[in-house]
Design a protein around this motif. Sequence first.
Motif, PDB file in Angstrom:
ATOM      1  N   ASN A  82       1.116  16.914   2.946  1.00 24.82           N
ATOM      2  CA  ASN A  82       2.267  17.604   2.733  1.00 24.82           C
ATOM      3  C   ASN A  82       3.697  17.036   2.495  1.00 24.82           C
ATOM      4  N   GLU A  83       3.484  15.529   2.435  1.00 22.90           N
ATOM      5  CA  GLU A  83       4.727  14.951   2.203  1.00 22.90           C
ATOM      6  C   GLU A  83       4.390  13.906   1.128  1.00 22.90           C
ATOM      7  N   GLU A  84       5.500  13.395   0.433  1.00 19.85           N
ATOM      8  CA  GLU A  84       5.338  12.728  -0.509  1.00 19.85           C
ATOM      9  C   GLU A  84       4.967  11.261  -0.170  1.00 19.85           C
ATOM     10  N   PRO A  85       4.240  10.428  -0.994  1.00 18.18           N
ATOM     11  CA  PRO A  85       3.522   9.078  -0.524  1.00 18.18           C
ATOM     12  C   PRO A  85       4.489   8.238  -0.106  1.00 18.18           C
ATOM     13  N   VAL A  86       4.519   7.311   0.927  1.00 19.20           N
ATOM     14  CA  VAL A  86       5.497   6.436   1.325  1.00 19.20           C
ATOM     15  C   VAL A  86       4.964   5.033   1.178  1.00 19.20           C
ATOM     16  N   ALA A  87       5.741   4.240   0.505  1.00 18.83           N
ATOM     17  CA  ALA A  87       5.316   2.802  -0.017  1.00 18.83           C
ATOM     18  C   ALA A  87       5.425   2.058   1.376  1.00 18.83           C
TER      19      ALA A  87
ATOM     20  N   SER B 217      -3.861   4.075   0.305  1.00 15.50           N
ATOM     21  CA  SER B 217      -4.153   3.780  -1.321  1.00 15.50           C
ATOM     22  C   SER B 217      -3.239   2.504  -1.905  1.00 15.50           C
ATOM     23  N   HIS B 218      -3.884   2.014  -3.038  1.00 15.35           N
ATOM     24  CA  HIS B 218      -3.289   1.043  -3.653  1.00 15.35           C
ATOM     25  C   HIS B 218      -1.893   1.637  -4.746  1.00 15.35           C
TER      26      HIS B 218
ATOM     27  N   ALA C 147       0.780  -1.293  -0.076  1.00 18.57           N
ATOM     28  CA  ALA C 147      -0.069   0.131  -0.001  1.00 18.57           C
ATOM     29  C   ALA C 147       0.797   1.084   0.016  1.00 18.57           C
ATOM     30  N   TRP C 148       0.095   2.213  -0.068  1.00 15.93           N
ATOM     31  CA  TRP C 148       1.052   3.628   0.009  1.00 15.93           C
ATOM     32  C   TRP C 148       0.342   4.424   1.015  1.00 15.93           C
ATOM     33  N   LEU C 149       1.070   5.064   1.919  1.00 10.35           N
ATOM     34  CA  LEU C 149       0.663   6.106   2.703  1.00 10.35           C
ATOM     35  C   LEU C 149       0.588   7.520   2.239  1.00 10.35           C
TER      36      LEU C 149
END
Length: 300
Positions: A60-65, A83-84, A54-56
């Motif tokens: 304000n931050e970039e998505p985190v795997a 999110s997927h 998933a992705w966090l």
Amino acid sequence: MCGYHRAVDMISEVIGSVRAGNVGARPVHASGAWGMRYDAFAGSGFHILTRGDAWLITRNEEPVALTAGDVVLSPSGAAHGLSHAPCGFGELPPAVMAVEPPPVEPSDVEFLCGAYRLDRGRAHHYLRAMPDVVAVSPDYDRHPELRSLIGLLGADTAADRPGTRATRSALLDLLLVHVLRLWLEDEGGVTWPALDDPVVSPVLREMHASPEKPWTVQRLSASSGLSRTAFTRRFTAVVGEPPMTYLMNWRLDRGARLLRETSSPLATIARQVGYATEFAFAGAFRREYGVSPGRFRKSV
């Protein structure tokens, strides 16, 4: 190492403060293209990814795997999403918190959600001092107890049985303790400056251990060895609020916990947290929590 042990003591106090809230936990299953947004709330919450990737997503931050086994912690209820695939926070639909039926077949992604929701008041000062949202990747070989706790929470959320409220609260307490410990280890054990300040830390321990004492700024500054002005300036710089404001909030947090966890009379609780009368405590409690102590006790 000494600083780490002081931080662990603070974790115990943090856990005690969030117990004033209502506990909830549930499993979530998703497949294909999916996403959900968790809006800001008063309290603390976390997600444990038990299957899939998933992705966090945050504002304000970039998505985190994220991969299976990762834990996402929102210490003071900041908005975030899962999110997927990477996306913008505003693109996610709000999460639906209703209980889901068990899936017929394994889902692409499965995770556990847990939260302490504070209908009144706010998250503990030290939780608010943490980043809005953190992701932790535990080493389960080093911490097999965490794997066991996740398994127990998964089984507990699979169905409601007698005693569920007690078991779920205990499991969330334990999981939050372990996640906070892991995060402190990742950060090198120095994350809350007040715990390592040689002047402020001993004063905090006295305030926490004995909130019932008739503390004044003069007494606190005398304990620290500084003048009243110098102590107030240093305490405010390190903790983020003046000493008497912090003491009042700590007393009311402690009072909220006693209201929730005990059946002690209001007058007894008032004395235990440093108020001369139950009327003085009730007035301060109502100003902070927006409800009388009696109504608060009934609501939880």
